[in-house]
Every structure is written in C-alpha cells, then in structure tokens.
Scaffold this active site. Structure first.
Site, PDB file in Angstrom:
ATOM      1  CG  HIS A 151      -2.033   0.867   1.306  1.00 36.90           C
ATOM      2  ND1 HIS A 151      -1.937   2.221   1.100  1.00 36.90           N
ATOM      3  CD2 HIS A 151      -3.340   0.618   1.577  1.00 36.90           C
ATOM      4  CE1 HIS A 151      -3.134   2.771   1.248  1.00 36.90           C
ATOM      5  NE2 HIS A 151      -3.993   1.825   1.537  1.00 36.90           N
ATOM      6  CD  GLU A 244      -3.342   1.017  -2.071  1.00 38.40           C
ATOM      7  OE1 GLU A 244      -3.795  -0.102  -1.762  1.00 38.40           O
ATOM      8  OE2 GLU A 244      -3.930   2.078  -1.794  1.00 38.40           O
TER       9      GLU A 244
END
Ligand SMILES: O=P(O)(O)OC[C@H]1O[C@@H](O)[C@H](O)[C@@H](O)[C@@H]1O
Length: 269
Positions: A151, A244
């Site tokens: 992320h 991400e």
C-alpha cells in the site's frame, strides 16, 4: 544493525544505507517508512501517524494481508501491518543494501484467520531504486485464499500526471464498484480505484513496476476524507498519492506448501 532513534521506539526502526540513498523501515508491520533517493524523500509518512506500536502506521508502505480492504468485524487490510515482524538480515553496501523481515502466524492471527503462513519481505535498495518483494508461503497443511497489497504512499501530489492510467477502466470503490474511466486530474476529489492489470506506471520522474498483482489501487482521500481520518492532517491529502501493487480483484488460492510473490519496484527516471 542500526536502529533509528528519530522514530517512535514502539516501531523498532532500522536504517539501510546505499551510497547517498537511504531507507528506514520498522519491525512493526514490516513497514518501509522512508526512502531518500537523489537527495529527496520519495514516500509520505503522516506526522500524525499512530506511534503506539499497536495501530497501523499511516504512510510508507503498509503491507495488507491476508485480505485487502475491509471485512465486517475484522481489521481493515488484515493484520500483517499491525504485528511486529522479525528482522532476519540487514546488509549495507555501496551498490546494494538489503533487509529481510519475516512474520508468521501466532495465537493472535490464528484467532482472526485460522491458517499457518510465513511472510517474508525483502527490501533491496540500489542507487535510484527500491525493490520490494513480499513472499507468501503456505506453511500449513490445507490451502487458503488471500488478497493482499503493498500500500505505497508516494510523496507526490494527487494531481500528478499518470499517463498510463488515463482512459483505463477501473472499479470505483467510492460508488459500489461501478465501472468508470480514469480521468485526470484526480485532485481535489477523493479517489479509490481498483485498476485491473497495469504492470508499469510513470509518475513524476518515478517509474513503478508491479509484479504478482492483478490490479493497481489508486487511493487518495481528498479534503473531506482527510478530515475524517484522525491520523492525516486536514490539508495533507495534497501531499500524497497511493499507488498500490495489489491482489484485489480475485483472491488467490495457495496450496499447502506453495509460495506466491507480490512486489513493487520503484525507480527514478
Ligand atoms: O484507512 P486504511 O485502513 O489504511 O485504508 C485506507 C484506504 O486504503 C485503500 O487501499 C483502500 O482502497 C481504501 O478503501 C482505504 O480507505
């Protein structure tokens, strides 16, 4: 091994140095927090990030596993980012520096998700390049399904031109997964997009190569979303963009003994 005194002690931080480039990572969450290359910080870490060592750290590269996103009654993005990992190795070098961290099931994770696993994160720093490889190993005797993500919070404005994304279709998490076409600029509106595929993205002089992913997730909370997040200063939505590398569309089934690798390489130029 060097630890970094400028971050909260509960995070258990370490520094990697490769020539003039440096990186900070911590055992809490197995999380990269900072990457300085060519004299500039490339990631974003919130000044309001929780420092207790019990809640997810807002910024850097949180690792989402064994699920990406929310599940009723369970921690958002899984539990890997809120547990302490074990530092296995830290090697400095002029041409390459590398750290390896690992995390396996324990009583806490088994209570949330009843499977055995080992995650290994290999962080490799080279001049102008950061390579992140997350290996997921099913160490149990039955298969399990997962979704996951690296992320990454990039320290760049959310209206940074993203030529590879323009015109692509994505699933809009802000409107129940509706199919939409990617338009620029994003900011100042919030975005929460699951863009199928997309191995490479160029963003303001940085190229990202995702591997093992079925989608790239593009996230920025916008002004209203940032206000609602206690660990993001109100105006800070303008300072970062998450791109991400994710397994987010289709869960992967990993057989007993099998391994899977999800990664992201970031390179200047
Ligand atoms: O606040 P969290 O749990 O770190 O999640 C932040 C965001 O992470 C993104 O990856 C998700 O697509 C968003 O839906 C989510 O809001």
């Amino acid at each position: 091994m060097s630890s970094n005194p400028t971050y909260p002690s509960a995070w258990h931080c370490h520094t990697l140095q490769c020539g003039p480039d440096s990186l900070r990572l911590c055992e809490f969450g197995g999380q990269v927090l900072s990457w300085c290359s060519a004299g500039k910080e490339r990631l974003w870490l919130s000044p309001l990030a929780d420092d207790s060592g019990s809640k997810a750290i807002r910024g850097g590269v949180p690792l989402c596993f064994p699920w990406f996103g929310g599940r009723p009654g369970l921690p958002s993005h899984g539990f890997a980012r809120t547990r302490r990992w074990q530092l296995l190795r830290l090697e400095q070098g002029e041409q390459q520096a590398q750290a390896k961290l690992a995390f396996s099931e324990d009583d806490h994770t088994l209570a949330l998700w009843p499977y055995r696993f080992q995650l290994t994160l290999t962080v490799t720093l080279r001049p102008g390049e950061l390579d992140l490889a997350l290996t997921l190993h099913n160490t149990g005797t039955e298969s399990w399904d997962f979704t996951a993500a690296l992320h990454t919070y990039l320290g760049m404005a959310p209206d940074t031109p993203l030529p590879e994304l323009v015109g692509r279709h994505y699933f809009d998490k802000l409107s129940d997964g509706q199919d939409k076409e990617f338009l620029q600029p994003i900011a100042p509106n919030p975005i929460d997009a699951i863009v199928p595929g997309l191995g490479r993205i160029d963003a303001a002089g940085l190229s990202l190569h995702n591997h093992g992913s079925d989608a790239t997730v593009v996230w920025n909370p916008g002004p209203s979303g940032a206000k609602a997040l206690a660990d993001v200063p109100d105006a800070a939505f303008a300072e970062f963009l998450c791109l991400e590398s994710a397994v987010a569309l289709q869960p992967v089934t990993l057989a007993a003994g099998a391994q899977y690798q999800l990664g992201q390489r970031l390179r200047l130029g």
